[in-house]
Scaffold this active site. Structure first.
Site, PDB file in Angstrom:
ATOM      1  N   ARG A  46       0.808  -1.219   0.000  1.00  0.00           N
ATOM      2  CA  ARG A  46       0.000   0.000   0.000  1.00  0.00           C
ATOM      3  C   ARG A  46       0.847   1.278   0.000  1.00  0.00           C
ATOM      4  O   ARG A  46       1.856   1.382   0.689  1.00  0.00           O
ATOM      5  CB  ARG A  46      -0.956  -0.005   1.186  1.00  0.00           C
ATOM      6  N   ARG A  53       1.669  -4.089   3.504  1.00  0.00           N
ATOM      7  CA  ARG A  53       2.742  -3.315   4.136  1.00  0.00           C
ATOM      8  C   ARG A  53       3.121  -2.153   3.225  1.00  0.00           C
ATOM      9  O   ARG A  53       3.026  -2.258   1.998  1.00  0.00           O
ATOM     10  CB  ARG A  53       3.975  -4.194   4.390  1.00  0.00           C
ATOM     11  N   HIS A  54       3.547  -1.039   3.831  1.00  0.00           N
ATOM     12  CA  HIS A  54       4.156   0.054   3.072  1.00  0.00           C
ATOM     13  C   HIS A  54       5.562  -0.388   2.683  1.00  0.00           C
ATOM     14  O   HIS A  54       6.502  -0.298   3.468  1.00  0.00           O
ATOM     15  CB  HIS A  54       4.239   1.322   3.921  1.00  0.00           C
ATOM     16  N   VAL A  55       5.723  -0.870   1.461  1.00  0.00           N
ATOM     17  CA  VAL A  55       7.028  -1.345   1.020  1.00  0.00           C
ATOM     18  C   VAL A  55       7.086  -1.258  -0.495  1.00  0.00           C
ATOM     19  O   VAL A  55       6.085  -1.480  -1.195  1.00  0.00           O
ATOM     20  CB  VAL A  55       7.284  -2.800   1.486  1.00  0.00           C
ATOM     21  N   HIS A  74       5.947   0.992   9.252  1.00  0.00           N
ATOM     22  CA  HIS A  74       5.523   2.052   8.340  1.00  0.00           C
ATOM     23  C   HIS A  74       6.687   2.923   7.866  1.00  0.00           C
ATOM     24  O   HIS A  74       6.481   3.832   7.074  1.00  0.00           O
ATOM     25  CB  HIS A  74       4.487   2.950   9.022  1.00  0.00           C
TER      26      HIS A  74
END
Length: 401
Positions: A97, A155-157, A127
């Site tokens: 995301r 996950r923010h990745v 994050h």
């Protein structure tokens, strides 16, 4: 003794007998074919007509009926491959995301759907680390691969290339947002928080001084403050370009690499401005995860939770500031326009009737864009410190991008 077998009369009689026998065979074959056509022609035409009507119904409704999807889900054939269970649908999904693009809304929906449809939802609480070293990538990908299937990992990745390390590649999904709208949403949220409490923003950004907190957005843009200039504005593209160091460098290479990854590895990348259509497409493409998602999304109980999380004191900059910002984010808009076109093409192919008013987000209409975009549940963009990638890992990337 005469050899009657060589007699011309006998030979003529034999030839005539053979011709009659062949004629009778052809007659019976023709009669059998005519008999079959007369008896079954109507049935074949009716079957063909039914098939055509079913195909037309399938296209107009954007996919098979819900009951058929449920039958496939629960009674579908299960295969075993190398002693590992494989489900008859995409059973490994990653939602990497993008910050401030409605991901909190989608994750909240996924929590409800995971309980409803019995799939494993793993949502990382990290994050502030989107860029990973080679060893961190391998560790994360191996951990993801061990999650019991079916699973959805969020996950923010930045994009992870599993096949580079000979690991099975999951299906990717994501949602992005108009780049300027995303930037403005984060700018004001970091300063003033949301309606959950007057001191919420102070808790989130305690290190921010008052002169920075109350910095006018137009001054920030026009006087080229770091927060309102590159490379901070080059934000969406690296999520799709990947972990290569060059993905964080402003330029055409990163944009083209991101587009290629979307085509090859992402099942769907939607746009937040048409979120309801995104949810409809996800329900069509991944029904075992997203069935009934739009009903849940539109329910009053769901939006009651969202009323407390809207960004406060948000306003649009001047037209002059927007034009400057747009020029600085030209690569972001190149990618955003590509995603928007791909998304509309997918809707057209699947026969989805749009619930949104589609319009080209040209610079002249950026003022109106904020009014047309339904604000999602807010989530702060991750704050990530710059990290030096080891020389060994950098060289590996250059040899094998």
């Amino acid at each position: 003794m005469k050899n009657y077998s060589s007699s011309p009369r006998l030979n003529n009689h034999s030839a005539s007998h053979s011709t009659d026998r062949n004629s009778r065979k052809r007659f019976w074959f023709l009669a059998l074919g005519l008999r079959f056509s007369l008896r079954d022609y109507g049935f074949c035409m009716a079957t063909l007509l039914l098939f055509c009507l079913g195909s037309l119904f399938y296209q107009l409704n954007g996919g098979p009926p819900k009951v058929l999807l449920e039958i496939r889900q629960y009674l579908g054939k299960i295969r075993f491959h190398r002693w590992r269970l494989e489900l008859p649908f995409p059973s490994q999904v990653i939602y990497n995301r993008v910050g401030k693009c409605g991901s909190r809304t989608v994750v909240l929906l996924l929590r409800i759907l995971a309980e409803k449809h019995q799939f494993n939802l793993v949502s990382s609480d990290i994050h502030n680390k989107t860029r990973l070293t080679k060893h961190e990538q391998v560790d994360l990908m191996r951990n993801i691969s061990t999650i019991p299937q079916p699973f959805l990992y969020t996950r923010h990745v930045h994009f992870l290339n599993f096949t580079r390390f000979r690991i099975e590649q999951p299906v990717y999904i994501n949602i992005i947002r108009d780049p300027i709208n995303r930037f403005l949403s984060n700018y004001f949220f970091r300063r003033f928080g949301d309606w959950r409490g007057e001191q919420n923003h102070l808790i989130r950004t305690p290190q921010m001084k008052d002169d920075e907190r109350y910095l006018d957005i137009n001054v920030c843009i026009m006087e080229n403050y770091p927060e309102c200039s590159n490379p901070r504005l080059f934000y969406i593209v690296p999520y799709f370009c990947g972990q290569h160091p060059q993905c964080r460098e402003l330029g055409v290479w990163a944009v083209e690499r991101a587009k290629q990854n979307v085509i090859e590895n992402f099942l769907l990348v939607g746009i937040l401005e048409e979120l309801e259509d995104v949810l409809l497409l996800l329900e069509r493409l991944l029904p075992h995860y997203f069935s009934d998602v739009l009903t849940i999304y539109k329910s009053p109980a769901f939006w009651k939770m969202g009323n407390l999380t809207g960004t406060v004191k948000k306003h649009m900059p001047t037209l002059e500031a927007l034009q400057v910002l747009y020029q600085r984010m030209k690569y972001e808009y190149d990618f955003y326009n590509f995603i928007r076109d791909q998304f509309h093409l997918t809707k057209k192919k699947i026969g989805l009737k749009s619930t949104s008013q589609n319009s080209a987000h040209e610079p002249d209409f950026l003022r109106e864009l904020a009014l047309r975009t339904h604000e999602p549940l807010e989530e702060e963009e991750e704050e990530e410190e710059e990290e030096d990638v080891g020389q060994e890992d950098a060289n590996i990337w250059l040899v094998q991008p």
